[in-house]
Write an enzyme that holds these catalytic residues in place. Structure first.
Site, mmCIF file in Angstrom:
data_model
loop_
_atom_site.group_PDB
_atom_site.id
_atom_site.type_symbol
_atom_site.label_atom_id
_atom_site.label_comp_id
_atom_site.label_asym_id
_atom_site.label_seq_id
_atom_site.Cartn_x
_atom_site.Cartn_y
_atom_site.Cartn_z
ATOM 1 N N GLU A 210 0.855 -1.217 -0.003
ATOM 2 C CA GLU A 210 0.094 -0.072 -0.119
ATOM 3 C C GLU A 210 0.935 1.155 -0.062
ATOM 4 O O GLU A 210 1.399 1.566 0.929
ATOM 5 C CB GLU A 210 -0.956 0.033 1.243
ATOM 6 C CG GLU A 210 -1.785 -1.438 1.267
ATOM 7 C CD GLU A 210 -3.216 -0.990 0.482
ATOM 8 O OE1 GLU A 210 -3.504 0.135 0.083
ATOM 9 O OE2 GLU A 210 -3.644 -1.885 0.159
ATOM 10 N N CYS A 244 -2.319 9.576 2.676
ATOM 11 C CA CYS A 244 -1.762 8.847 0.978
ATOM 12 C C CYS A 244 -2.924 9.223 0.203
ATOM 13 O O CYS A 244 -2.374 9.340 -0.967
ATOM 14 C CB CYS A 244 -1.549 7.404 1.244
ATOM 15 S SG CYS A 244 -3.073 6.491 2.188
HETATM 16 P P1 NAD Z 1 7.883 4.486 5.412
HETATM 17 O O1 NAD Z 1 8.004 3.745 4.019
HETATM 18 O O2 NAD Z 1 9.179 5.325 5.726
HETATM 19 O O3 NAD Z 1 7.901 3.700 6.798
HETATM 20 C C1 NAD Z 1 6.854 2.727 6.819
HETATM 21 C C2 NAD Z 1 7.223 1.424 7.291
HETATM 22 O O4 NAD Z 1 8.509 1.151 6.881
HETATM 23 C C3 NAD Z 1 7.695 2.014 8.759
HETATM 24 O O5 NAD Z 1 7.225 1.053 9.858
HETATM 25 C C4 NAD Z 1 9.204 1.931 8.886
HETATM 26 O O6 NAD Z 1 9.690 1.528 10.245
HETATM 27 C C5 NAD Z 1 9.589 1.040 7.732
HETATM 28 N N1 NAD Z 1 10.829 1.375 7.266
HETATM 29 C C6 NAD Z 1 11.183 2.453 6.939
HETATM 30 N N2 NAD Z 1 12.204 2.545 6.107
HETATM 31 C C7 NAD Z 1 12.797 1.092 6.031
HETATM 32 C C8 NAD Z 1 13.775 0.234 5.315
HETATM 33 N N3 NAD Z 1 14.757 0.852 4.717
HETATM 34 N N4 NAD Z 1 13.683 -0.868 5.525
HETATM 35 C C9 NAD Z 1 12.473 -1.632 6.051
HETATM 36 N N5 NAD Z 1 11.617 -0.891 6.886
HETATM 37 C C10 NAD Z 1 11.503 0.261 6.661
HETATM 38 O O7 NAD Z 1 6.473 5.443 5.205
HETATM 39 P P2 NAD Z 1 5.977 6.485 6.255
HETATM 40 O O8 NAD Z 1 6.986 7.927 6.013
HETATM 41 O O9 NAD Z 1 5.888 6.105 7.678
HETATM 42 O O10 NAD Z 1 4.718 6.995 5.535
HETATM 43 C C11 NAD Z 1 4.376 7.845 4.290
HETATM 44 C C12 NAD Z 1 4.353 7.037 3.116
HETATM 45 O O11 NAD Z 1 3.466 6.065 3.200
HETATM 46 C C13 NAD Z 1 3.808 7.707 2.031
HETATM 47 O O12 NAD Z 1 4.444 7.470 0.944
HETATM 48 C C14 NAD Z 1 2.510 7.590 1.869
HETATM 49 O O13 NAD Z 1 1.902 7.777 0.643
HETATM 50 C C15 NAD Z 1 2.281 5.945 2.302
HETATM 51 N N6 NAD Z 1 1.163 5.678 2.615
HETATM 52 C C16 NAD Z 1 0.536 4.820 2.033
HETATM 53 C C17 NAD Z 1 -0.932 4.649 2.415
HETATM 54 C C18 NAD Z 1 -1.721 3.455 1.474
HETATM 55 O O14 NAD Z 1 -2.657 3.183 2.082
HETATM 56 N N7 NAD Z 1 -1.317 3.282 0.451
HETATM 57 C C19 NAD Z 1 -1.303 4.693 3.663
HETATM 58 C C20 NAD Z 1 -0.371 5.772 4.561
HETATM 59 C C21 NAD Z 1 0.800 5.948 4.081
#
Ligand code: NAD
Length: 454
Positions: A210, A244
């Site tokens: 997602e 998002c």
């Molecule tokens: P992110 O990808 O930075 O983090 C999400 C999760 O991944 C966190 O739990 C984090 O600890 C983990 N993570 C981060 N870097 C990692 C790595 N290198 N390796 C493994 N795990 C890692 O996202 P965010 O900043 O928390 O959220 C914002 C993003 O999420 C935006 O792009 C937004 O559009 C998207 N989002 C999508 C939806 C959807 O339903 N499609 C909903 C909410 C947010």
């Protein structure tokens, strides 16, 4: 020393014991979740206020109520969702029983982001538990207060032999991903989505991703500017713009822009007052890093509304940018903050072309008094979801699948779609041991006569 090995072994053993499979067990977990939300509502609201300056109203409608509704829906429908699904048969299988069995995958990993830290952990969790899986939940390290409640309080409401919360950032999550899971459900940005998918590929683990992106919002000349401005502003600035599915930018003609700007100013003042910084309804930016990134974007184009910021509170005013060029950073990356650029197009065809030149978005919005225009945008574009004449209302319906397409993600969930996402659809055919005479026409030596009978 592997910090996750013991936990994962314990969960695998629990799954192998078969105890998560009966409907009674699944329902008990869902009731536990419901209880967690009921008994800790105030605690969660306080945590969301600390993490994101989220108002009690936004916390209720976009985090708690959505999660509760999902739990209630799953509890009401659990037994019917679990039922074997009979399928049509062909001549050769007329005497057999053919059906799809929804069986749990096994050990599921849910990785969540910080922007809706309750909703985006609990809603997938509802699906995973309803489908009879054991679950490892990895909340975001950025929404710290909520993360603490999820880690310390939530497990008390669930069977801890089948459920665990693990904490950490990229490094710990990377370590966790080295392990084999039977399904991974990830919500976050597309860059990390690629990392998760690559890690999953090593074990051939299926994933739902997602992700995010830039959601276009087309505004037709034939519209009521104030109605459009109210709806666009609500959904752009909701949760401090960190959604998002928020409209990321507006596409409209220069004339419509001129009518829209005063209407957007009216909407912003009506929603957040003359001084939005003192409004209890406006969220704050989650982290210093994101604040600095967003402050950099304020330098793109020309500020028409807002533009103020205050680092001490990670506050960014509800902002509208005009005269924005397609090549500027604000039009290259997902904004994820309270900034709305307006890009001018001369026609509907040009807007559609602009949308189709870019990655497929998670959501797409079209505003027009003309049904024909809305339907044309729908017909000639692609996106995870679509909403005509409003913001992200489509995702509040559990009867619609929620998910992306292309760069905005793969797979979907919500309601029954969640149950199906977390269930393996096993193709089953049960044949009786007898009737060998009939079935022997398949056996060699093959003959043209038998081929005709098959
Ligand atoms: P992110 O990808 O930075 O983090 C999400 C999760 O991944 C966190 O739990 C984090 O600890 C983990 N993570 C981060 N870097 C990692 C790595 N290198 N390796 C493994 N795990 C890692 O996202 P965010 O900043 O928390 O959220 C914002 C993003 O999420 C935006 O792009 C937004 O559009 C998207 N989002 C999508 C939806 C959807 O339903 N499609 C909903 C909410 C947010």
């Amino acid at each position: 020393m592997d910090p996750f090995a013991d936990t994962l072994r314990r969960l695998r053993e629990a799954f192998s014991s078969g105890r998560t499979r009966p409907a009674e067990f699944r329902a008990a977990q869902l009731k536990g979740l419901r209880c967690f939300l009921r008994e800790n509502k105030q605690l969660l609201q306080e945590a969301l206020a600390q993490d994101l300056h989220k108002s009690a109203f936004e916390a209720e409608v976009s985090e708690i109520r959505i999660s509760q509704n999902e739990i209630d829906l799953a509890l009401r429908n659990l037994r019917s969702w679990m039922k074997d699904e009979k399928v049509p048969k062909n001549l050769a299988t007329q005497l057999d029983s053919a059906f799809i069995r929804k069986e749990p995958f096994g050990l599921v990993l849910i990785i969540a982001p910080w922007n809706y830290p309750v909703n985006l952990t609990l809603v997938p969790l509802v699906g995973a538990l309803a489908a009879g899986n054991c679950v490892v939940l990895k909340p975001s390290e950025f929404s710290r207060s909520t993360e603490k409640i999820l880690a310390e309080v939530l497990p008390r409401y669930l069977d801890q032999s089948c459920f665990a919360v693990v904490l950490g950032g990229p490094q710990e999550t990377g370590q966790l991903l080295e392990h084999k899971f039977d399904y991974i459900f990830f919500t976050g940005n597309p860059r990390v989505g690629r990392i998760v998918m690559a890690a999953a590929a090593k074990h051939l683990t299926p994933v739902t991703l997602e992700l995010g992106g830039k959601n276009p919002c087309y505004v037709d000349d034939d519209c009521d500017p104030q109605t459009v401005a109210n709806r666009v502003a609500l959904f752009r600035y909701f949760n401090g713009g960190q959604t998002c599915v928020a409209p990321d930018y507006v596409l409209c003609s220069p004339d419509t822009q001129e009518r829209l700007l005063p209407a957007l100013q009216t909407a912003i003042t009506r929603f957040y007052g003359e001084d939005p910084q003192s409004s209890p309804s406006l969220g704050r930016i989650i982290s210093e890093k994101h604040f600095q990134r967003l402050r950099g974007l304020l330098g793109c184009g020309r500020v028409a509304i807002g533009g103020q910021s205050d680092e001490s509170e990670r506050y960014i005013a509800p902002t509208v940018l005009v005269d924005v060029r397609e090549t500027e950073p604000v039009m290259q990356e997902e904004i994820f903050g309270p900034i709305l650029p307006i890009v001018n197009v001369r026609s509907l065809d040009e807007a559609i072309d602009f949308i189709n030149r870019r990655e497929k978005p998670l959501a797409l919005y079209a505003f027009s008094n003309s049904n024909r225009v809305v339907k044309q945008v729908l017909a000639q574009t692609s996106s995870g979801g679509f909403c005509g004449n409003d913001g992200f209302m489509h995702m509040t319906l559990a009867s619609l699948p929620f998910g992306g397409v292309g760069a905005s993600g793969m797979g979907s969930y919500h309601g029954k779609f969640s149950f199906d996402t977390f269930s393996h659809h096993r193709a089953c055919l049960l044949r009786r041991p007898g009737l060998e005479k009939i079935y022997s026409i398949r056996y060699p030596p093959y003959s043209p006569r038998n081929l005709r009978l098959l």
